[in-house]
Write a protein that holds these residues in place. Structure first.
Motif, PDB file in Angstrom:
ATOM      1  N   GLU A 178       0.826  -1.208   0.000  1.00 48.39           N
ATOM      2  CA  GLU A 178       0.000   0.000   0.000  1.00 48.39           C
ATOM      3  C   GLU A 178       0.866   1.267   0.000  1.00 48.39           C
ATOM      4  N   MET A 202       4.762  -9.485  -3.082  1.00 48.51           N
ATOM      5  CA  MET A 202       3.537 -10.050  -2.497  1.00 48.51           C
ATOM      6  C   MET A 202       3.429 -11.523  -2.842  1.00 48.51           C
ATOM      7  N   GLY A 213     -12.410 -13.457 -11.284  1.00 47.72           N
ATOM      8  CA  GLY A 213     -11.566 -12.269 -11.415  1.00 47.72           C
ATOM      9  C   GLY A 213     -10.574 -12.112 -10.279  1.00 47.72           C
ATOM     10  N   VAL A 224      -7.688 -13.963  -7.663  1.00 51.89           N
ATOM     11  CA  VAL A 224      -6.849 -15.152  -7.468  1.00 51.89           C
ATOM     12  C   VAL A 224      -6.356 -15.311  -6.032  1.00 51.89           C
ATOM     13  N   HIS A 225      -6.759 -14.432  -5.132  1.00 49.46           N
ATOM     14  CA  HIS A 225      -6.295 -14.537  -3.743  1.00 49.46           C
ATOM     15  C   HIS A 225      -6.910 -15.780  -3.097  1.00 49.46           C
ATOM     16  N   ASP A 226      -6.044 -16.660  -2.582  1.00 47.30           N
ATOM     17  CA  ASP A 226      -6.632 -17.864  -1.972  1.00 47.30           C
ATOM     18  C   ASP A 226      -6.077 -18.214  -0.600  1.00 47.30           C
ATOM     19  N   VAL A 271      -9.428 -20.449   6.018  1.00 47.98           N
ATOM     20  CA  VAL A 271     -10.797 -20.680   6.482  1.00 47.98           C
ATOM     21  C   VAL A 271     -11.154 -22.159   6.303  1.00 47.98           C
ATOM     22  N   SER A 309     -15.331 -15.895  -1.407  1.00 42.93           N
ATOM     23  CA  SER A 309     -14.203 -15.125  -0.907  1.00 42.93           C
ATOM     24  C   SER A 309     -13.778 -14.105  -1.969  1.00 42.93           C
ATOM     25  N   THR A 332     -11.595  -4.845  -4.062  1.00 42.95           N
ATOM     26  CA  THR A 332     -12.836  -4.070  -4.113  1.00 42.95           C
ATOM     27  C   THR A 332     -13.492  -4.225  -5.492  1.00 42.95           C
ATOM     28  N   ALA A 353     -14.940 -11.984   9.752  1.00 44.54           N
ATOM     29  CA  ALA A 353     -13.706 -11.269   9.437  1.00 44.54           C
ATOM     30  C   ALA A 353     -12.487 -12.174   9.405  1.00 44.54           C
ATOM     31  N   ALA A 404     -10.868 -16.574  10.113  1.00 46.17           N
ATOM     32  CA  ALA A 404     -11.208 -17.992  10.017  1.00 46.17           C
ATOM     33  C   ALA A 404     -11.948 -18.509  11.260  1.00 46.17           C
TER      34      ALA A 404
HETATM   35  C1  B12 Z   1      -0.637 -12.180  -1.066  1.00 43.83           C
HETATM   36  C2  B12 Z   1      -1.368 -11.109  -1.831  1.00 43.83           C
HETATM   37  C3  B12 Z   1      -1.453 -11.247  -3.226  1.00 43.83           C
HETATM   38  C4  B12 Z   1      -0.966 -12.483  -3.953  1.00 43.83           C
HETATM   39  C5  B12 Z   1      -2.034 -13.587  -3.780  1.00 43.83           C
HETATM   40  C6  B12 Z   1      -1.443 -14.964  -3.607  1.00 43.83           C
HETATM   41  C7  B12 Z   1      -2.506 -15.970  -3.217  1.00 43.83           C
HETATM   42  N1  B12 Z   1      -2.293 -17.180  -3.663  1.00 43.83           N
HETATM   43  O1  B12 Z   1      -3.472 -15.704  -2.519  1.00 43.83           O
HETATM   44  C8  B12 Z   1      -0.830 -11.952  -5.415  1.00 43.83           C
HETATM   45  C9  B12 Z   1       0.583 -11.432  -5.653  1.00 43.83           C
HETATM   46  C10 B12 Z   1      -1.182 -12.948  -6.507  1.00 43.83           C
HETATM   47  C11 B12 Z   1      -1.745 -10.733  -5.373  1.00 43.83           C
HETATM   48  C12 B12 Z   1      -2.230 -10.135  -6.526  1.00 43.83           C
HETATM   49  C13 B12 Z   1      -2.958  -8.957  -6.525  1.00 43.83           C
HETATM   50  N2  B12 Z   1      -3.264  -8.207  -5.437  1.00 43.83           N
HETATM   51 CO1  B12 Z   1      -3.004  -8.798  -3.595  1.00 43.83          CO
HETATM   52  N3  B12 Z   1      -2.570  -9.027  -1.802  1.00 43.83           N
HETATM   53  C14 B12 Z   1      -1.951  -9.976  -1.170  1.00 43.83           C
HETATM   54  C15 B12 Z   1      -1.851  -9.610   0.334  1.00 43.83           C
HETATM   55  C16 B12 Z   1      -0.425  -9.110   0.610  1.00 43.83           C
HETATM   56  C17 B12 Z   1      -2.164 -10.694   1.320  1.00 43.83           C
HETATM   57  C18 B12 Z   1      -3.540 -11.330   1.151  1.00 43.83           C
HETATM   58  C19 B12 Z   1      -3.630 -12.512   2.081  1.00 43.83           C
HETATM   59  O2  B12 Z   1      -3.527 -13.654   1.657  1.00 43.83           O
HETATM   60  N4  B12 Z   1      -3.722 -12.232   3.386  1.00 43.83           N
HETATM   61  C20 B12 Z   1      -3.693 -13.252   4.434  1.00 43.83           C
HETATM   62  C21 B12 Z   1      -5.066 -13.778   4.741  1.00 43.83           C
HETATM   63  C22 B12 Z   1      -4.979 -14.730   5.919  1.00 43.83           C
HETATM   64  O3  B12 Z   1      -5.891 -12.682   4.832  1.00 43.83           O
HETATM   65  P1  B12 Z   1      -7.178 -12.327   5.701  1.00 43.83           P
HETATM   66  O4  B12 Z   1      -7.938 -11.219   5.049  1.00 43.83           O
HETATM   67  O5  B12 Z   1      -6.759 -12.157   7.107  1.00 43.83           O
HETATM   68  O6  B12 Z   1      -8.108 -13.634   5.560  1.00 43.83           O
HETATM   69  C23 B12 Z   1      -9.147 -13.833   6.471  1.00 43.83           C
HETATM   70  C24 B12 Z   1     -10.460 -13.136   6.096  1.00 43.83           C
HETATM   71  O7  B12 Z   1     -10.381 -12.360   4.929  1.00 43.83           O
HETATM   72  C25 B12 Z   1     -11.457 -14.247   6.104  1.00 43.83           C
HETATM   73  N5  B12 Z   1     -11.919 -14.789   4.826  1.00 43.83           N
HETATM   74  C26 B12 Z   1     -11.260 -14.957   3.667  1.00 43.83           C
HETATM   75  N6  B12 Z   1     -12.049 -15.530   2.748  1.00 43.83           N
HETATM   76  C27 B12 Z   1     -13.234 -15.752   3.333  1.00 43.83           C
HETATM   77  C28 B12 Z   1     -14.411 -16.321   2.837  1.00 43.83           C
HETATM   78  C29 B12 Z   1     -15.539 -16.414   3.661  1.00 43.83           C
HETATM   79  C30 B12 Z   1     -16.784 -17.025   3.117  1.00 43.83           C
HETATM   80  C31 B12 Z   1     -15.479 -15.928   4.993  1.00 43.83           C
HETATM   81  C32 B12 Z   1     -16.691 -15.994   5.850  1.00 43.83           C
HETATM   82  C33 B12 Z   1     -14.289 -15.371   5.492  1.00 43.83           C
HETATM   83  C34 B12 Z   1     -13.191 -15.281   4.662  1.00 43.83           C
HETATM   84  O8  B12 Z   1     -10.829 -15.323   6.806  1.00 43.83           O
HETATM   85  C35 B12 Z   1      -9.442 -15.311   6.469  1.00 43.83           C
HETATM   86  C36 B12 Z   1      -8.624 -16.114   7.423  1.00 43.83           C
HETATM   87  O9  B12 Z   1      -8.616 -15.615   8.740  1.00 43.83           O
HETATM   88  C37 B12 Z   1      -2.946  -8.482   0.437  1.00 43.83           C
HETATM   89  C38 B12 Z   1      -2.763  -7.488   1.561  1.00 43.83           C
HETATM   90  C39 B12 Z   1      -3.518  -7.891   2.800  1.00 43.83           C
HETATM   91  N7  B12 Z   1      -2.881  -7.856   3.925  1.00 43.83           N
HETATM   92  O10 B12 Z   1      -4.688  -8.271   2.735  1.00 43.83           O
HETATM   93  C40 B12 Z   1      -2.927  -7.894  -0.962  1.00 43.83           C
HETATM   94  C41 B12 Z   1      -4.179  -7.205  -1.519  1.00 43.83           C
HETATM   95  C42 B12 Z   1      -5.430  -8.008  -1.190  1.00 43.83           C
HETATM   96  N8  B12 Z   1      -3.931  -7.258  -2.965  1.00 43.83           N
HETATM   97  C43 B12 Z   1      -4.259  -6.169  -3.575  1.00 43.83           C
HETATM   98  C44 B12 Z   1      -4.103  -5.921  -4.969  1.00 43.83           C
HETATM   99  C45 B12 Z   1      -4.415  -4.519  -5.444  1.00 43.83           C
HETATM  100  C46 B12 Z   1      -3.677  -6.959  -5.847  1.00 43.83           C
HETATM  101  C47 B12 Z   1      -3.512  -6.846  -7.382  1.00 43.83           C
HETATM  102  C48 B12 Z   1      -4.643  -6.105  -8.113  1.00 43.83           C
HETATM  103  C49 B12 Z   1      -2.143  -6.208  -7.652  1.00 43.83           C
HETATM  104  C50 B12 Z   1      -1.840  -5.903  -9.098  1.00 43.83           C
HETATM  105  N9  B12 Z   1      -1.749  -4.627  -9.398  1.00 43.83           N
HETATM  106  O11 B12 Z   1      -1.721  -6.823  -9.903  1.00 43.83           O
HETATM  107  C51 B12 Z   1      -3.436  -8.339  -7.801  1.00 43.83           C
HETATM  108  C52 B12 Z   1      -4.838  -8.914  -8.162  1.00 43.83           C
HETATM  109  C53 B12 Z   1      -4.805 -10.321  -8.712  1.00 43.83           C
HETATM  110  C54 B12 Z   1      -6.199 -10.885  -8.863  1.00 43.83           C
HETATM  111  N10 B12 Z   1      -6.802 -10.734 -10.028  1.00 43.83           N
HETATM  112  O12 B12 Z   1      -6.742 -11.424  -7.921  1.00 43.83           O
HETATM  113  C55 B12 Z   1      -4.863  -5.143  -2.620  1.00 43.83           C
HETATM  114  C56 B12 Z   1      -6.386  -5.047  -2.762  1.00 43.83           C
HETATM  115  C57 B12 Z   1      -6.876  -3.616  -2.659  1.00 43.83           C
HETATM  116  C58 B12 Z   1      -8.350  -3.548  -2.783  1.00 43.83           C
HETATM  117  N11 B12 Z   1      -8.974  -3.055  -1.725  1.00 43.83           N
HETATM  118  O13 B12 Z   1      -8.928  -3.913  -3.772  1.00 43.83           O
HETATM  119  C59 B12 Z   1      -4.337  -5.658  -1.229  1.00 43.83           C
HETATM  120  C60 B12 Z   1      -5.272  -5.344  -0.046  1.00 43.83           C
HETATM  121  C61 B12 Z   1      -2.957  -4.982  -1.004  1.00 43.83           C
HETATM  122  C62 B12 Z   1      -3.081  -3.486  -0.690  1.00 43.83           C
HETATM  123  N12 B12 Z   1      -2.964  -3.138   0.577  1.00 43.83           N
HETATM  124  O14 B12 Z   1      -3.297  -2.685  -1.568  1.00 43.83           O
HETATM  125  N13 B12 Z   1      -1.982 -10.330  -4.099  1.00 43.83           N
END
Ligand code: B12
Length: 221
Positions: free
Chosen positions: A56, A65, A101, A103-105, A111, A149, A153, A199, A201
């Motif tokens: 960010e 990332m 659209g 790919v974040h997994d 979860v 998931s 935005t 919010a 897992a």
């Molecule tokens: C790793 C990562 C990537 C990796 C993904 C690898 C992978 N296999 O997942 C890669 C490099 C591929 C990537 C790509 C992109 N990313 Co990215 N990424 C991240 C990052 C650093 C971490 C995400 C993550 O895995 N977090 C860890 C988990 C554990 O996150 P969590 O939210 O805590 O998960 C919990 C909850 O969300 C919930 N949850 C999740 N799913 C579900 C489902 C249900 C049903 C429920 C109830 C709960 C639930 O439970 C989870 C576990 O506790 C984030 C930043 C961040 N900190 O979020 C940016 C972020 C998400 N990415 C971002 C962006 C902009 C992109 C790209 C567009 C960048 C680009 N210009 O190409 C691309 C988009 C690709 C696409 N089309 O999807 C932005 C999104 C901004 C926005 N608000 O839209 C973020 C927020 C970074 C930022 N601060 O700007 N990314």
């Protein structure tokens, strides 16, 4: 190495995406008797949060990332069986996927692990799941709950598209819909008409169980 040194090492190596070091530290921690949940919540997840913050600020770019995400995913492979294997019986079926659209997994996979650990049977459709694939999978697997998931935005609107597809297929009333992902809020979940949001897992597990109980109380088996 002390536990604190291992956690600090795991955090640092995940941050810089050093997969082999993350794996080695994970094994070392487990050999010392550290709990899988501690590694996850006190090192791996905070490291990814920092990765996001740096992205960010413009200090990190997509490749950073990606390698950090991969390093965490490697550790998750090791932790997965340990977190999920609690030997509890199946309490419900959960169908999960990352929306079209997107790919974040990593968050979704986490979860899934926690749901499995709590006794849910999880069917994971992976990433980039289009509405029609969700519909087909619901018809095939007949889950109690479906989870969408989204981490962008720009892909969150797919929740509504998925819900519309379910409605059109006549499936909306047969399945509980949960939504989540980093940018998702309770307000957004309410606005699109989902049944539940969580919010993280562990909150997902609690919410999923509560929603199942509510549904079962309404429709006696
Ligand atoms: C790793 C990562 C990537 C990796 C993904 C690898 C992978 N296999 O997942 C890669 C490099 C591929 C990537 C790509 C992109 N990313 Co990215 N990424 C991240 C990052 C650093 C971490 C995400 C993550 O895995 N977090 C860890 C988990 C554990 O996150 P969590 O939210 O805590 O998960 C919990 C909850 O969300 C919930 N949850 C999740 N799913 C579900 C489902 C249900 C049903 C429920 C109830 C709960 C639930 O439970 C989870 C576990 O506790 C984030 C930043 C961040 N900190 O979020 C940016 C972020 C998400 N990415 C971002 C962006 C902009 C992109 C790209 C567009 C960048 C680009 N210009 O190409 C691309 C988009 C690709 C696409 N089309 O999807 C932005 C999104 C901004 C926005 N608000 O839209 C973020 C927020 C970074 C930022 N601060 O700007 N990314």
């Amino acid at each position: 190495m002390t536990s604190d040194e291992i956690l600090a090492g795991l955090y640092d190596e995940t941050l810089v995406g050093n997969g082999p070091a993350v794996l080695e530290l994970t094994h070392e921690a487990l050999a010392q008797g550290m709990l899988p949940g501690t590694l996850l919540f006190d090192a791996l997840i905070p490291a990814l949060e920092e990765v996001g913050a740096r992205f960010e600020r413009g200090d990190f770019f997509v490749p950073e990332m990606l390698i950090a995400g991969r390093a965490m995913a490697g550790a998750m492979e090791v932790l997965r069986p340990l977190l999920a294997d609690t030997g509890v019986e199946t309490i419900g079926k959960f169908l999960m996927g990352t929306v079209k659209g997107d790919v974040h997994d990593i968050g979704k996979n986490l979860v899934n692990i926690m749901l499995e650990g709590a006794g849910f049977e999880v069917v994971d459709l992976g990433v980039q799941v289009a509405p029609e694939r969700f519909v087909a999978a619901i018809e095939e697997h007949r889950p109690d709950i479906v989870g969408f998931s989204a981490f962008l935005t720009t892909t969150m609107p797919m929740f509504k598209a998925n819900l519309n597809a379910l409605e059109k297929a006549g499936l909306r009333d047969s399945v509980i819909v949960m939504v989540g992902g980093a940018p998702v809020t309770q307000e957004y979940a309410d606005a699109v008409g989902a049944d539940g949001y969580a919010a993280d897992a562990s909150a997902t597990v609690k919410r999923a169980k509560a929603l199942l109980e509510q549904r079962r109380a309404k429709v006696p088996a």
